[in-house]
Write a protein that holds these residues in place. Sequence first.
Motif, PDB file in Angstrom:
ATOM      1  N   LEU A 151      -6.508   5.790 -18.548  1.00  0.00           N
ATOM      2  CA  LEU A 151      -7.788   5.479 -19.187  1.00  0.00           C
ATOM      3  C   LEU A 151      -7.564   5.003 -20.613  1.00  0.00           C
ATOM      4  N   GLY A 152      -8.055   3.804 -20.902  1.00  0.00           N
ATOM      5  CA  GLY A 152      -8.042   3.284 -22.259  1.00  0.00           C
ATOM      6  C   GLY A 152      -9.309   3.696 -22.974  1.00  0.00           C
ATOM      7  N   VAL A 180      -7.460  -4.481 -22.448  1.00  0.00           N
ATOM      8  CA  VAL A 180      -7.297  -3.029 -22.365  1.00  0.00           C
ATOM      9  C   VAL A 180      -7.084  -2.610 -20.913  1.00  0.00           C
ATOM     10  N   LEU A 181      -7.868  -3.174 -20.023  1.00  0.00           N
ATOM     11  CA  LEU A 181      -7.733  -2.858 -18.600  1.00  0.00           C
ATOM     12  C   LEU A 181      -6.370  -3.316 -18.076  1.00  0.00           C
ATOM     13  N   GLN A 182      -5.934  -4.500 -18.486  1.00  0.00           N
ATOM     14  CA  GLN A 182      -4.623  -4.990 -18.057  1.00  0.00           C
ATOM     15  C   GLN A 182      -3.511  -4.078 -18.561  1.00  0.00           C
ATOM     16  N   GLY A 183      -3.632  -3.615 -19.807  1.00  0.00           N
ATOM     17  CA  GLY A 183      -2.625  -2.711 -20.346  1.00  0.00           C
ATOM     18  C   GLY A 183      -2.612  -1.373 -19.637  1.00  0.00           C
ATOM     19  N   ALA A 184      -3.798  -0.888 -19.250  1.00  0.00           N
ATOM     20  CA  ALA A 184      -3.880   0.377 -18.519  1.00  0.00           C
ATOM     21  C   ALA A 184      -3.205   0.261 -17.161  1.00  0.00           C
ATOM     22  N   LEU A 185      -3.455  -0.828 -16.457  1.00  0.00           N
ATOM     23  CA  LEU A 185      -2.828  -1.037 -15.157  1.00  0.00           C
ATOM     24  C   LEU A 185      -1.316  -1.163 -15.287  1.00  0.00           C
ATOM     25  N   ARG A 186      -0.845  -1.885 -16.290  1.00  0.00           N
ATOM     26  CA  ARG A 186       0.592  -2.052 -16.491  1.00  0.00           C
ATOM     27  C   ARG A 186       1.246  -0.709 -16.795  1.00  0.00           C
ATOM     28  N   ALA A 189     -10.270  -0.654 -12.341  1.00  0.00           N
ATOM     29  CA  ALA A 189      -9.652  -1.571 -11.388  1.00  0.00           C
ATOM     30  C   ALA A 189      -8.529  -0.853 -10.662  1.00  0.00           C
ATOM     31  N   CYS A 190      -8.379  -1.149  -9.397  1.00  0.00           N
ATOM     32  CA  CYS A 190      -7.332  -0.558  -8.564  1.00  0.00           C
ATOM     33  C   CYS A 190      -6.323  -1.644  -8.214  1.00  0.00           C
ATOM     34  N   ASN A 196       0.802  -1.225   0.000  1.00  0.00           N
ATOM     35  CA  ASN A 196       0.000   0.000   0.000  1.00  0.00           C
ATOM     36  C   ASN A 196       0.834   1.273   0.000  1.00  0.00           C
ATOM     37  N   SER A 197       2.109   1.150  -0.419  1.00  0.00           N
ATOM     38  CA  SER A 197       2.926   2.364  -0.530  1.00  0.00           C
ATOM     39  C   SER A 197       2.447   3.243  -1.676  1.00  0.00           C
ATOM     40  N   ALA A 198       1.743   2.663  -2.618  1.00  0.00           N
ATOM     41  CA  ALA A 198       1.132   3.446  -3.707  1.00  0.00           C
ATOM     42  C   ALA A 198       0.103   2.571  -4.407  1.00  0.00           C
ATOM     43  N   HIS A 199      -0.869   3.233  -5.030  1.00  0.00           N
ATOM     44  CA  HIS A 199      -1.893   2.527  -5.805  1.00  0.00           C
ATOM     45  C   HIS A 199      -2.042   3.181  -7.171  1.00  0.00           C
ATOM     46  N   VAL A 200      -2.584   2.414  -8.116  1.00  0.00           N
ATOM     47  CA  VAL A 200      -2.926   2.935  -9.443  1.00  0.00           C
ATOM     48  C   VAL A 200      -4.329   2.463  -9.788  1.00  0.00           C
ATOM     49  N   VAL A 201      -4.953   3.169 -10.729  1.00  0.00           N
ATOM     50  CA  VAL A 201      -6.259   2.758 -11.243  1.00  0.00           C
ATOM     51  C   VAL A 201      -6.184   2.713 -12.764  1.00  0.00           C
ATOM     52  N   GLY A 202      -6.609   1.606 -13.324  1.00  0.00           N
ATOM     53  CA  GLY A 202      -6.743   1.467 -14.770  1.00  0.00           C
ATOM     54  C   GLY A 202      -8.213   1.510 -15.136  1.00  0.00           C
ATOM     55  N   VAL A 203      -8.519   2.131 -16.284  1.00  0.00           N
ATOM     56  CA  VAL A 203      -9.905   2.304 -16.700  1.00  0.00           C
ATOM     57  C   VAL A 203     -10.043   1.909 -18.166  1.00  0.00           C
ATOM     58  N   ASP A 204     -11.034   1.107 -18.456  1.00  0.00           N
ATOM     59  CA  ASP A 204     -11.413   0.771 -19.835  1.00  0.00           C
ATOM     60  C   ASP A 204     -12.770   1.412 -20.087  1.00  0.00           C
ATOM     61  N   PHE A 205     -12.762   2.476 -20.899  1.00  0.00           N
ATOM     62  CA  PHE A 205     -13.979   3.271 -21.114  1.00  0.00           C
ATOM     63  C   PHE A 205     -14.482   3.043 -22.533  1.00  0.00           C
TER      64      PHE A 205
END
Length: 391
Positions: free
Chosen positions: A148-149, A370-376, A99-100, A82-91
């Motif tokens: 955001l994708g 797309v969501l996996q790529g956004a998170l990566r 997804a976080c 939990n030192s940092a988080h990201v959010v990926g979005v497939d719109f």
Amino acid sequence: MAVTPRPGTPRLLRALNDRAALELLLARGPLTRAQLGEMTGLSKVTASQLVERLEERGLVTRVGEQAGGRGPNAQLYAVTPNSAHVVGVDFGPDRVVAACADITGAVIGRVELSTKDTDDPVGVVHTAVVQAATSAHAEMATVRRVVLGTPGLVEPDTGDIRFAWDLPRWRHGLRDALGEDLHTPIAFANDVNLAAIAEAHVGAARGVDDFLLLWAGRGVGLAVVLGGRLHQGSTGAAGEIGYLPVPGAPIPRDTGKRGAKGAFQLLAGAEAVRAAGREHGFRGASAADVVRAAVAAGTQGGPFLDDLAARLALGVAGAAVILDPPMVVLAGEVGQAGGSALAERVQHEVAATTLVAPKVVVTEVTEEPVLQGALRTALDAVRDEVFGSTV
């Protein structure tokens, strides 16, 4: 004038060692101080000092003990999730999925919302991002980046939306508006490009520096990866293969008009696939359903798959004969539904009609590419920021 190389400063060397240790902990952790020392080539004293620095910064934490020979058990360390988080979005035009993930890459929160009948893109993205973080029990203050994708073009110089025909209410300036609303860095990325990033990381293109990804679904799109990097072009339009002039379809003259479709899209998009399926006796609720029915029909589905492969091969050949990649990944709903039966036909058709013969394979990223790529993409950026802050 020649520049004399400067030796690395102790501070720089510490930073490099810290980064190497963090990467090892992500890839092979948890590890003891002695194991980190062995893997990095550092002395026991230096490795211990390194771990203490990272522990003080909250980047690593003790997660257990490892029994040894004589003496006390060795402490095991891992990257603090939990030192940092990201959010990926497939719109997309019908739904948004967010997804976080924590900094280790573990997806710990997810939400899916309808985007139908909404005229507030900032509001719907805000809700999706906040709900994804909330479901992960992550404070928004720890969300360091949102990627955001989206279908359409993203300007390489500004990072903003140039246009997205499927999302008429998305406008230039949306990136800044979202950043001000969420108080965190926002990045847009083309959805097919993000699918290629996922493919390179966990899919069929692992370890492949040069490849193309052809997305065949409701629309058609292409991602170009050269030297391990996405090629987006000067305006972000690299890969908009739906506008490729091809035989067998009319070539529109004013492609800038909303709703205008390019020749390859008319020939190989979902509507064309369903129409071709009907001609061969295959029907379905979607183009992918039609293709699956043809594959399940065995030899009876062969003529339709030959037809579809010939259509897709026109787009693949147009790009492959210029870039000469060793691999083409067939992705998207239609590409995935066609499987190896379709990929092999496309490969044969390209080799038969051009001087190049790339291997055509089916995507191995079958769930939310797309969501996996956004998170990566978000994780790579945030790890550089967080791990690099040890300098």
